[in-house]
Scaffold this motif. Sequence first.
Motif, PDB file in Angstrom:
ATOM      1  N   GLU A   1      55.314  26.844   5.212  1.00  0.00           N
ATOM      2  CA  GLU A   1      54.165  26.104   4.689  1.00  0.00           C
ATOM      3  C   GLU A   1      52.891  26.930   4.784  1.00  0.00           C
ATOM      4  N   GLN A   2      52.858  27.877   5.723  1.00  0.00           N
ATOM      5  CA  GLN A   2      51.695  28.757   5.888  1.00  0.00           C
ATOM      6  C   GLN A   2      51.859  30.041   5.078  1.00  0.00           C
ATOM      7  N   GLY A   3      52.919  30.125   4.268  1.00  0.00           N
ATOM      8  CA  GLY A   3      53.155  31.318   3.458  1.00  0.00           C
ATOM      9  C   GLY A   3      53.727  32.483   4.244  1.00  0.00           C
ATOM     10  N   LYS A   4      54.349  32.198   5.383  1.00  0.00           N
ATOM     11  CA  LYS A   4      54.909  33.238   6.243  1.00  0.00           C
ATOM     12  C   LYS A   4      56.413  33.047   6.347  1.00  0.00           C
ATOM     13  N   SER A   5      57.127  33.388   5.312  1.00  0.00           N
ATOM     14  CA  SER A   5      58.559  33.156   5.223  1.00  0.00           C
ATOM     15  C   SER A   5      59.324  34.252   5.971  1.00  0.00           C
ATOM     16  N   VAL A   6      59.914  33.904   7.110  1.00  0.00           N
ATOM     17  CA  VAL A   6      60.603  34.868   7.966  1.00  0.00           C
ATOM     18  C   VAL A   6      62.116  34.642   7.890  1.00  0.00           C
ATOM     19  N   MET A   7      62.850  35.655   7.423  1.00  0.00           N
ATOM     20  CA  MET A   7      64.318  35.589   7.438  1.00  0.00           C
ATOM     21  C   MET A   7      64.773  35.990   8.840  1.00  0.00           C
ATOM     22  N   THR A   8      65.747  35.258   9.365  1.00  0.00           N
ATOM     23  CA  THR A   8      66.139  35.459  10.753  1.00  0.00           C
ATOM     24  C   THR A   8      67.652  35.466  10.894  1.00  0.00           C
ATOM     25  N   ALA A   9      68.133  36.327  11.780  1.00  0.00           N
ATOM     26  CA  ALA A   9      69.548  36.345  12.165  1.00  0.00           C
ATOM     27  C   ALA A   9      69.599  36.406  13.690  1.00  0.00           C
ATOM     28  N   PHE A  10      70.617  35.804  14.250  1.00  0.00           N
ATOM     29  CA  PHE A  10      70.825  35.900  15.698  1.00  0.00           C
ATOM     30  C   PHE A  10      72.308  35.749  15.975  1.00  0.00           C
ATOM     31  N   GLY A  11      72.696  36.133  17.162  1.00  0.00           N
ATOM     32  CA  GLY A  11      74.093  35.977  17.528  1.00  0.00           C
ATOM     33  C   GLY A  11      74.472  36.884  18.676  1.00  0.00           C
ATOM     34  N   GLY A  12      75.781  37.055  18.805  1.00  0.00           N
ATOM     35  CA  GLY A  12      76.303  37.890  19.871  1.00  0.00           C
ATOM     36  C   GLY A  12      77.623  37.353  20.357  1.00  0.00           C
ATOM     37  N   VAL A  13      77.865  37.570  21.623  1.00  0.00           N
ATOM     38  CA  VAL A  13      79.050  37.025  22.266  1.00  0.00           C
ATOM     39  C   VAL A  13      78.616  35.693  22.863  1.00  0.00           C
ATOM     40  N   ASN A  14      79.130  34.585  22.306  1.00  0.00           N
ATOM     41  CA  ASN A  14      78.699  33.260  22.750  1.00  0.00           C
ATOM     42  C   ASN A  14      79.260  32.917  24.133  1.00  0.00           C
ATOM     43  N   ARG A  15      78.894  31.762  24.626  1.00  0.00           N
ATOM     44  CA  ARG A  15      79.318  31.345  25.976  1.00  0.00           C
ATOM     45  C   ARG A  15      80.828  31.226  26.094  1.00  0.00           C
ATOM     46  N   GLY A  16      81.522  31.032  24.973  1.00  0.00           N
ATOM     47  CA  GLY A  16      82.982  30.959  24.972  1.00  0.00           C
ATOM     48  C   GLY A  16      83.651  32.314  24.858  1.00  0.00           C
ATOM     49  N   GLY A  17      82.840  33.390  24.819  1.00  0.00           N
ATOM     50  CA  GLY A  17      83.381  34.743  24.736  1.00  0.00           C
ATOM     51  C   GLY A  17      83.770  35.182  23.329  1.00  0.00           C
ATOM     52  N   GLU A  18      83.309  34.432  22.309  1.00  0.00           N
ATOM     53  CA  GLU A  18      83.628  34.773  20.921  1.00  0.00           C
ATOM     54  C   GLU A  18      82.410  35.386  20.232  1.00  0.00           C
ATOM     55  N   ILE A  19      82.670  36.257  19.265  1.00  0.00           N
ATOM     56  CA  ILE A  19      81.605  36.801  18.431  1.00  0.00           C
ATOM     57  C   ILE A  19      81.162  35.700  17.477  1.00  0.00           C
ATOM     58  N   GLU A  20      79.847  35.501  17.409  1.00  0.00           N
ATOM     59  CA  GLU A  20      79.285  34.461  16.554  1.00  0.00           C
ATOM     60  C   GLU A  20      77.941  34.956  16.025  1.00  0.00           C
ATOM     61  N   VAL A  21      77.690  34.790  14.734  1.00  0.00           N
ATOM     62  CA  VAL A  21      76.415  35.191  14.126  1.00  0.00           C
ATOM     63  C   VAL A  21      75.910  34.088  13.200  1.00  0.00           C
ATOM     64  N   CYS A  22      74.596  33.952  13.148  1.00  0.00           N
ATOM     65  CA  CYS A  22      73.957  32.959  12.293  1.00  0.00           C
ATOM     66  C   CYS A  22      72.778  33.602  11.583  1.00  0.00           C
ATOM     67  N   THR A  23      72.477  33.094  10.401  1.00  0.00           N
ATOM     68  CA  THR A  23      71.311  33.567   9.673  1.00  0.00           C
ATOM     69  C   THR A  23      70.715  32.410   8.888  1.00  0.00           C
ATOM     70  N   TYR A  24      69.402  32.507   8.682  1.00  0.00           N
ATOM     71  CA  TYR A  24      68.719  31.500   7.881  1.00  0.00           C
ATOM     72  C   TYR A  24      67.620  32.168   7.068  1.00  0.00           C
ATOM     73  N   ASP A  25      67.595  31.846   5.775  1.00  0.00           N
ATOM     74  CA  ASP A  25      66.570  32.337   4.864  1.00  0.00           C
ATOM     75  C   ASP A  25      65.793  31.129   4.367  1.00  0.00           C
ATOM     76  N   PRO A  26      64.539  30.960   4.803  1.00  0.00           N
ATOM     77  CA  PRO A  26      63.771  29.781   4.396  1.00  0.00           C
ATOM     78  C   PRO A  26      63.418  29.769   2.903  1.00  0.00           C
ATOM     79  N   ASN A  27      63.456  30.915   2.238  1.00  0.00           N
ATOM     80  CA  ASN A  27      63.155  30.964   0.806  1.00  0.00           C
ATOM     81  C   ASN A  27      64.205  30.197   0.009  1.00  0.00           C
ATOM     82  N   SER A  28      65.466  30.492   0.276  1.00  0.00           N
ATOM     83  CA  SER A  28      66.564  29.844  -0.454  1.00  0.00           C
ATOM     84  C   SER A  28      67.167  28.679   0.340  1.00  0.00           C
ATOM     85  N   ARG A  29      66.725  28.532   1.582  1.00  0.00           N
ATOM     86  CA  ARG A  29      67.265  27.533   2.508  1.00  0.00           C
ATOM     87  C   ARG A  29      68.755  27.759   2.763  1.00  0.00           C
TER      88      ARG A  29
END
Length: 189
Positions: free
Chosen positions: A86-114
């Motif tokens: 809403e402030q015109g600061k569209s930040v694409m973000t990814a995060f992840g790693g080895v989750n608490r269950g010991g599995e590889i997991e990655v997530c990403t979100y692009d607010p432009n395309s949702r």
Amino acid sequence: MSFVSVIAKENFITVMSDSSAAGSENTPQPEEHVVRVGEQEFVATAGGDREAREVIAKHISGLLEEGTPYDRILVILQMTLSAFSEQGKSVMTAFGGVNRGGEIEVCTYDPNSRAERHLKPRGTEVAYFFLAEGAGKYGNLHELLQGYWKETGTETPSAMIQSQKLLNRYVASKDDTVSSSTVKLVLKK
């Protein structure tokens, strides 16, 4: 502008970013588009402005350190990024790693395309995505990366890093705001 690529397999994640934000007179410290959180997690950002990227990276890092489940972080991230958008600061973000269950997991979100992705690769699956404003202007990066895999292979983190380096060089050749100099992060199970 920056370009970040994330590749995940069942046993490892490789993250690469160009190092275009090498600092200036006003901001002497280089910006980190990829931040390691503890020993087994990461946050990567692109787009928006430096302040917005730093706020998002710090916020998500804190949630990861607290042990917040990834699906919950994804919901929080969407709400937070909607305020920045809403402030015109569209930040694409990814995060992840080895989750608490010991599995590889990655997530990403692009607010432009949702567009959001929440992936846990298994077996020979390869999960990958890019953080870049207007990535489509570079052509089909998915096809290009898969072509590089024919040269480098996909079995080891070093093979993936090599393919990501080739991809980053290609993008840098098409966009003078992307540096061919890179930084990498490898996380293993």
